[in-house]
Design an enzyme around this catalytic site. Structure first.
Site, PDB file in Angstrom:
ATOM      1  N   HIS A 136     -16.121 -73.187  33.172  1.00  0.00           N
ATOM      2  CA  HIS A 136     -15.100 -72.535  33.982  1.00  0.00           C
ATOM      3  C   HIS A 136     -14.837 -73.242  35.312  1.00  0.00           C
ATOM      4  O   HIS A 136     -13.682 -73.552  35.617  1.00  0.00           O
ATOM      5  CB  HIS A 136     -15.397 -71.047  34.204  1.00  0.00           C
ATOM      6  CG  HIS A 136     -14.319 -70.424  35.018  1.00  0.00           C
ATOM      7  ND1 HIS A 136     -13.080 -70.127  34.506  1.00  0.00           N
ATOM      8  CD2 HIS A 136     -14.250 -70.136  36.330  1.00  0.00           C
ATOM      9  CE1 HIS A 136     -12.306 -69.652  35.470  1.00  0.00           C
ATOM     10  NE2 HIS A 136     -12.990 -69.651  36.590  1.00  0.00           N
TER      11      HIS A 136
ATOM     12  N   TYR B  93     -11.488 -75.490  37.941  1.00  0.00           N
ATOM     13  CA  TYR B  93     -11.176 -75.603  39.359  1.00  0.00           C
ATOM     14  C   TYR B  93     -11.346 -77.027  39.855  1.00  0.00           C
ATOM     15  O   TYR B  93     -10.686 -77.442  40.809  1.00  0.00           O
ATOM     16  CB  TYR B  93     -11.985 -74.582  40.179  1.00  0.00           C
ATOM     17  CG  TYR B  93     -11.393 -73.224  39.923  1.00  0.00           C
ATOM     18  CD1 TYR B  93     -10.295 -72.800  40.646  1.00  0.00           C
ATOM     19  CD2 TYR B  93     -11.847 -72.423  38.884  1.00  0.00           C
ATOM     20  CE1 TYR B  93      -9.667 -71.609  40.364  1.00  0.00           C
ATOM     21  CE2 TYR B  93     -11.237 -71.220  38.589  1.00  0.00           C
ATOM     22  CZ  TYR B  93     -10.146 -70.821  39.333  1.00  0.00           C
ATOM     23  OH  TYR B  93      -9.520 -69.650  39.034  1.00  0.00           O
TER      24      TYR B  93
ATOM     25  N   HIS C 238      -2.026 -71.069  26.892  1.00  0.00           N
ATOM     26  CA  HIS C 238      -2.389 -70.859  28.289  1.00  0.00           C
ATOM     27  C   HIS C 238      -2.841 -72.155  28.965  1.00  0.00           C
ATOM     28  O   HIS C 238      -2.354 -72.511  30.030  1.00  0.00           O
ATOM     29  CB  HIS C 238      -3.486 -69.798  28.388  1.00  0.00           C
ATOM     30  CG  HIS C 238      -4.175 -69.750  29.712  1.00  0.00           C
ATOM     31  ND1 HIS C 238      -3.527 -69.380  30.863  1.00  0.00           N
ATOM     32  CD2 HIS C 238      -5.437 -70.057  30.072  1.00  0.00           C
ATOM     33  CE1 HIS C 238      -4.374 -69.455  31.876  1.00  0.00           C
ATOM     34  NE2 HIS C 238      -5.539 -69.860  31.425  1.00  0.00           N
ATOM     35  N   PHE C 239      -3.743 -72.894  28.331  1.00  0.00           N
ATOM     36  CA  PHE C 239      -4.210 -74.042  29.111  1.00  0.00           C
ATOM     37  C   PHE C 239      -3.283 -75.249  29.041  1.00  0.00           C
ATOM     38  O   PHE C 239      -3.428 -76.181  29.814  1.00  0.00           O
ATOM     39  CB  PHE C 239      -5.681 -74.405  28.872  1.00  0.00           C
ATOM     40  CG  PHE C 239      -6.058 -74.787  27.515  1.00  0.00           C
ATOM     41  CD1 PHE C 239      -7.021 -74.076  26.842  1.00  0.00           C
ATOM     42  CD2 PHE C 239      -5.480 -75.878  26.909  1.00  0.00           C
ATOM     43  CE1 PHE C 239      -7.387 -74.433  25.575  1.00  0.00           C
ATOM     44  CE2 PHE C 239      -5.849 -76.240  25.648  1.00  0.00           C
ATOM     45  CZ  PHE C 239      -6.797 -75.517  24.971  1.00  0.00           C
ATOM     46  N   HIS C 240      -2.267 -75.190  28.161  1.00  0.00           N
ATOM     47  CA  HIS C 240      -1.250 -76.234  28.304  1.00  0.00           C
ATOM     48  C   HIS C 240      -0.290 -75.902  29.443  1.00  0.00           C
ATOM     49  O   HIS C 240       0.404 -76.771  29.942  1.00  0.00           O
ATOM     50  CB  HIS C 240      -0.511 -76.478  26.990  1.00  0.00           C
ATOM     51  CG  HIS C 240      -1.342 -77.287  26.036  1.00  0.00           C
ATOM     52  ND1 HIS C 240      -2.286 -76.712  25.226  1.00  0.00           N
ATOM     53  CD2 HIS C 240      -1.409 -78.628  25.813  1.00  0.00           C
ATOM     54  CE1 HIS C 240      -2.888 -77.672  24.527  1.00  0.00           C
ATOM     55  NE2 HIS C 240      -2.390 -78.834  24.869  1.00  0.00           N
TER      56      HIS C 240
ATOM     57  N   ARG D 289      -6.824 -70.578  17.009  1.00  0.00           N
ATOM     58  CA  ARG D 289      -6.782 -71.929  17.548  1.00  0.00           C
ATOM     59  C   ARG D 289      -7.780 -72.767  16.770  1.00  0.00           C
ATOM     60  O   ARG D 289      -8.542 -72.246  15.958  1.00  0.00           O
ATOM     61  CB  ARG D 289      -7.122 -71.920  19.046  1.00  0.00           C
ATOM     62  CG  ARG D 289      -8.584 -71.680  19.356  1.00  0.00           C
ATOM     63  CD  ARG D 289      -8.800 -71.474  20.840  1.00  0.00           C
ATOM     64  NE  ARG D 289      -9.082 -72.752  21.504  1.00  0.00           N
ATOM     65  CZ  ARG D 289     -10.018 -72.898  22.454  1.00  0.00           C
ATOM     66  NH1 ARG D 289     -10.772 -71.875  22.819  1.00  0.00           N
ATOM     67  NH2 ARG D 289     -10.207 -74.066  23.026  1.00  0.00           N
ATOM     68  N   ARG D 290      -7.772 -74.069  17.023  1.00  0.00           N
ATOM     69  CA  ARG D 290      -8.741 -74.980  16.436  1.00  0.00           C
ATOM     70  C   ARG D 290      -8.843 -74.846  14.928  1.00  0.00           C
ATOM     71  O   ARG D 290      -9.951 -74.754  14.378  1.00  0.00           O
ATOM     72  CB  ARG D 290     -10.120 -74.725  17.044  1.00  0.00           C
ATOM     73  CG  ARG D 290     -10.169 -75.011  18.516  1.00  0.00           C
ATOM     74  CD  ARG D 290     -11.534 -74.785  19.061  1.00  0.00           C
ATOM     75  NE  ARG D 290     -11.750 -75.636  20.224  1.00  0.00           N
ATOM     76  CZ  ARG D 290     -12.874 -75.674  20.905  1.00  0.00           C
ATOM     77  NH1 ARG D 290     -13.882 -74.914  20.557  1.00  0.00           N
ATOM     78  NH2 ARG D 290     -13.010 -76.475  21.932  1.00  0.00           N
TER      79      ARG D 290
HETATM   80  C1  HEM Z   1       1.574 -84.851  23.750  1.00  0.00           C
HETATM   81  C2  HEM Z   1       1.262 -83.790  24.418  1.00  0.00           C
HETATM   82  C3  HEM Z   1       0.359 -82.723  23.859  1.00  0.00           C
HETATM   83  C4  HEM Z   1       0.414 -82.114  22.642  1.00  0.00           C
HETATM   84  C5  HEM Z   1       1.434 -82.332  21.553  1.00  0.00           C
HETATM   85  C6  HEM Z   1      -0.704 -81.201  22.578  1.00  0.00           C
HETATM   86  C7  HEM Z   1      -0.985 -80.388  21.512  1.00  0.00           C
HETATM   87  C8  HEM Z   1      -2.135 -79.638  21.351  1.00  0.00           C
HETATM   88  C9  HEM Z   1      -2.425 -78.731  20.265  1.00  0.00           C
HETATM   89  C10 HEM Z   1      -1.478 -78.443  19.092  1.00  0.00           C
HETATM   90  C11 HEM Z   1      -3.659 -78.223  20.464  1.00  0.00           C
HETATM   91  C12 HEM Z   1      -4.368 -77.143  19.653  1.00  0.00           C
HETATM   92  C13 HEM Z   1      -4.998 -77.581  18.415  1.00  0.00           C
HETATM   93  C14 HEM Z   1      -5.795 -76.461  17.784  1.00  0.00           C
HETATM   94  O1  HEM Z   1      -6.318 -75.555  18.457  1.00  0.00           O
HETATM   95  O2  HEM Z   1      -5.913 -76.482  16.540  1.00  0.00           O
HETATM   96  C15 HEM Z   1      -4.168 -78.807  21.675  1.00  0.00           C
HETATM   97  C16 HEM Z   1      -5.417 -78.559  22.203  1.00  0.00           C
HETATM   98  C17 HEM Z   1      -5.818 -78.994  23.437  1.00  0.00           C
HETATM   99  N1  HEM Z   1      -5.066 -79.715  24.364  1.00  0.00           N
HETATM  100 FE1  HEM Z   1      -3.243 -80.496  24.072  1.00  0.00          FE
HETATM  101  N2  HEM Z   1      -1.407 -81.280  23.740  1.00  0.00           N
HETATM  102  C18 HEM Z   1      -0.784 -82.199  24.555  1.00  0.00           C
HETATM  103  C19 HEM Z   1      -1.143 -82.586  25.825  1.00  0.00           C
HETATM  104  C20 HEM Z   1      -2.296 -82.153  26.446  1.00  0.00           C
HETATM  105  C21 HEM Z   1      -2.663 -82.497  27.795  1.00  0.00           C
HETATM  106  C22 HEM Z   1      -1.839 -83.382  28.736  1.00  0.00           C
HETATM  107  C23 HEM Z   1      -3.867 -81.908  28.022  1.00  0.00           C
HETATM  108  C24 HEM Z   1      -4.731 -81.931  29.236  1.00  0.00           C
HETATM  109  C25 HEM Z   1      -4.682 -82.779  30.218  1.00  0.00           C
HETATM  110  C26 HEM Z   1      -4.263 -81.214  26.819  1.00  0.00           C
HETATM  111  C27 HEM Z   1      -5.439 -80.522  26.647  1.00  0.00           C
HETATM  112  C28 HEM Z   1      -5.827 -79.897  25.488  1.00  0.00           C
HETATM  113  C29 HEM Z   1      -7.117 -79.287  25.299  1.00  0.00           C
HETATM  114  C30 HEM Z   1      -8.250 -79.249  26.311  1.00  0.00           C
HETATM  115  C31 HEM Z   1      -7.113 -78.734  24.011  1.00  0.00           C
HETATM  116  C32 HEM Z   1      -8.238 -77.951  23.364  1.00  0.00           C
HETATM  117  C33 HEM Z   1      -9.018 -78.779  22.428  1.00  0.00           C
HETATM  118  C34 HEM Z   1     -10.040 -77.921  21.715  1.00  0.00           C
HETATM  119  O3  HEM Z   1      -9.758 -76.743  21.450  1.00  0.00           O
HETATM  120  O4  HEM Z   1     -11.124 -78.438  21.480  1.00  0.00           O
HETATM  121  N3  HEM Z   1      -3.278 -81.363  25.890  1.00  0.00           N
HETATM  122  N4  HEM Z   1      -3.212 -79.652  22.205  1.00  0.00           N
HETATM  123 CU   LIG Z   2     -12.810 -69.480  32.761  1.00  0.00          CU
END
Ligand code: HEM
Ligand SMILES: [Cu+2]
Length: 557
Positions: free
Chosen positions: A229, A233, A380-382, A445-446
């Site tokens: 968490h 920050y 949310h985190f996007h 998710r995931r």
């Molecule tokens: C091209 C741009 C991006 C696309 C298309 C994208 C798409 C996605 C998708 C579809 C997921 C969920 C997959 C799932 O839960 O099955 C995901 C997870 C995630 N994304 Fe992105 N994202 C993008 C950019 C970013 C950026 C810029 C960040 C952070 C700087 C980010 C951080 C994350 C994180 C931390 C997760 C979670 C991974 C996990 O659950 O282990 N994403 N993203």
């Molecule tokens: Cu938190």
């Protein structure tokens, strides 16, 4: 009036040695961004059913995406940015010894990352960036992560030591605001990473090498979220530094106050660490009392957040009025809407409003049951990390890179940067809003694409996931545009005849100096540890005392 007159800031240039170090950190962050973007695109297309990947590839990509973006891109960018401001505000260049330490940190981290990326690439480590036990990665994945953490501590030393040297030479003076905030950010990082370092070194590494047969899952997750968490920050505070310290100069105004931002940063340290249980509300082994206590502490973070909103709006108004704005809202027109250094971070501030609301929902004890582990969280985190933080970082790079390379931010780069910001907003709107909705409808998710044997509930998800695919593609294009501007500013834009200013907002001289007790670090760090003990000591002791038999390693992919 002379005090308030807007003086043109003098240009600033970094020494070659300093700019190389900062550019090394930024360079790695850009490579990570590209890697993460490719993985993100493939993921979002797979989830929408546009393409089909083998599940084991999906989880490999998801791990790569999280590690490359949430861990590598952010940490490297932040260190580069903090160095730049510390150098600018504490004397203009780094001490040779500090710079050497910076390079040692850089190489430790980079070797660690190469190890971890290898472990991901050879399919042994698809444990996602949260690496929950009992899923087991290759030991080299964890060794790599440990090196990144320890390397980042080494990399942070120049910030602490430059600050300490300055204070010694300027006894009785409050430190420059940027430097103070950089120290606060790194204090938070060091305290937070202690948890994950303990998890990795004492639990995951011995267990993955097979030196011990099983692992206490509950304890390992608690140590992870103790870190996970405040990590949020650690991403956010550098964006706040830009909003508080640099943007006032970009909009040709003054800081609203030099004391309030210091207080908010200390509150962020105090309130963000002892709250990790709000990620574990659905987990057994922690009684509801302790979960509830941490939920309450979580909500306290709203206080410094609202202070920030207030201070930033005040800064904008002051800037407009200094430029002669009339009427209640006349100052809005005076803001530099066509300046990428302002506009793109401004987008990120606006997006922080829905993003923050989603956070309050997730952290609420009961509502969390609805959204837990659904795509709502991903949506949310996007909005928070991948928009509020990332767009601010993009805004920073548009002026920081030309300063480091001695080039100019041309109109072309400025305008392409603005287009980039708009594409990002559109992309995030088409991806994140549907993710929030489909999450409430139950989409997990995931997880890779699945029709769940044609279950009717799943039919409802389809249009939302299709929209996410389109939005994600736009985000991918946004990243390519950004990297194009970055390359241009690094290598091709015209050399500057005289350097641009490094924007640092000033305080109105009529205000008092910030109180020195805000710089009593031992007091604030001591208080933080006291809060941590209150929030964690008893539940962790119980966890250890009543631990079920530990788990052997499991491979799920
Ligand atoms: C091209 C741009 C991006 C696309 C298309 C994208 C798409 C996605 C998708 C579809 C997921 C969920 C997959 C799932 O839960 O099955 C995901 C997870 C995630 N994304 Fe992105 N994202 C993008 C950019 C970013 C950026 C810029 C960040 C952070 C700087 C980010 C951080 C994350 C994180 C931390 C997760 C979670 C991974 C996990 O659950 O282990 N994403 N993203
Ligand atoms: Cu938190």
């Amino acid at each position: 009036m002379t005090d308030n007159a807007i003086k043109e800031e003098k240009g600033f240039s970094f020494t070659r040695k300093d700019s190389s170090l900062i550019l090394a950190f930024l360079g790695v962050s850009f490579v990570a961004l590209l890697l993460g973007a490719v993985a993100g695109l493939l993921q979002v297309l797979e989830r929408g059913g546009y393409i089909s990947l083998q599940p084991q590839w999906y989880y490999l990509l998801l791990t790569l995406h999280g590690v490359a973006l949430a861990l590598i891109f952010t940490t490297y960018f932040i260190i580069g940015f903090l160095y730049s401001g510390v150098i600018k505000t504490l004397g203009g260049k780094m001490h040779d010894a500090d710079r050497r330490t910076g390079w040692i940190g850089f190489w430790m981290m980079t070797i660690g990352i190469i190890l971890a990326l290898f472990a991901i690439a050879n399919q042994s480590s698809s444990v996602l960036y949260t690496f929950y036990a009992p899923m087991k990665a290759s030991p080299w994945f964890y060794v790599g992560l440990a090196l990144v953490v320890v390397g980042s501590w080494v990399g942070g030393t120049p910030i602490f030591s430059s600050y300490a040297k300055w204070r010694k030479a300027n006894k009785g003076q409050p430190s420059p605001l940027f430097a103070f905030m950089a120290v606060a950010t790194f204090v938070l990082w060091v305290i937070a990473t202690l948890g994950v370092a303990i998890e990795v070194v004492f639990q995951l590494i011995p267990w993955s090498f097979g030196w011990v047969s099983d692992i206490d899952v509950s304890l390992s997750r608690t140590l992870f979220w103790y870190f996970g968490h405040p990590l949020v920050y650690f991403w956010l505070l550098p964006a706040y530094i830009y909003w508080y310290v640099n943007i006032p100069a970009v909009v040709k105004g003054r800081l609203f106050s030099d004391s309030l931002p210091r207080l908010t940063f200390i509150l962020f340290i105090l309130y963000s660490i002892p709250v990790g249980f709000h990620h574990q509300l659905m987990e057994p082994g922690i009684t509801s009392f302790w979960k509830f206590l941490q939920v309450i502490l979580t909500m306290l973070v709203v206080v410094p957040s609202l202070m920030t909103v207030f201070a930033i709006l005040a800064t904008f108004e002051i800037a407009g009025r200094m430029q002669g704005a009339k009427g209640r809202f006349g100052w809005v027109k005076k803001l530099p809407w066509n300046d990428v250094r302002f506009l793109v971070p401004f987008f990120s501030m606006v997006m922080f409003i829905p993003a923050g609301a989603g956070g309050v929902i997730s952290a609420s004890y009961q509502l969390d049951q609805v959204v837990h582990n659904t795509l709502f969280i991903t949506g949310h985190f996007h909005m928070t990390l991948a928009t509020t933080v990332v767009l601010t970082f993009f805004g920073i790079s548009y002026w920081l890179i030309p300063l480091l390379t001695g080039r100019t931010l041309t109109r072309f780069a400025n305008n392409l940067g603005i287009v980039q910001g708009v594409v990002w907003l559109l992309g995030i709107f088409l991806m994140s809003v549907p993710m929030h909705i489909v999450g409430v409808l139950g989409a997990p998710r995931r997880s890779a694409f699945s029709t769940y044997a044609g279950h009717p509930v799943v039919q409802e998800w389809k249009p939302y996931l299709l929209s996410a695919g389109v939005g994600g593609t736009l985000l991918f294009i946004g990243i390519l545009l950004y990297l194009w501007v970055v390359l241009y500013l690094m290598f091709f834009s015209p050399k500057a005849e005289k350097p641009m200013p490094y924007p640092i907002g000033r305080v109105d001289p009529k205000y008092q100096k910030p109180p020195l007790f805000l710089e009593r670090w031992p007091v604030w760090i001591g208080l933080t540890f006291a809060l941590i003990l209150i929030a964690y000591l008893w539940p962790v002791l119980q966890m250890i005392q009543h631990a079920p038999p530990g788990s052997p390693p499991i491979r799920t992919w």
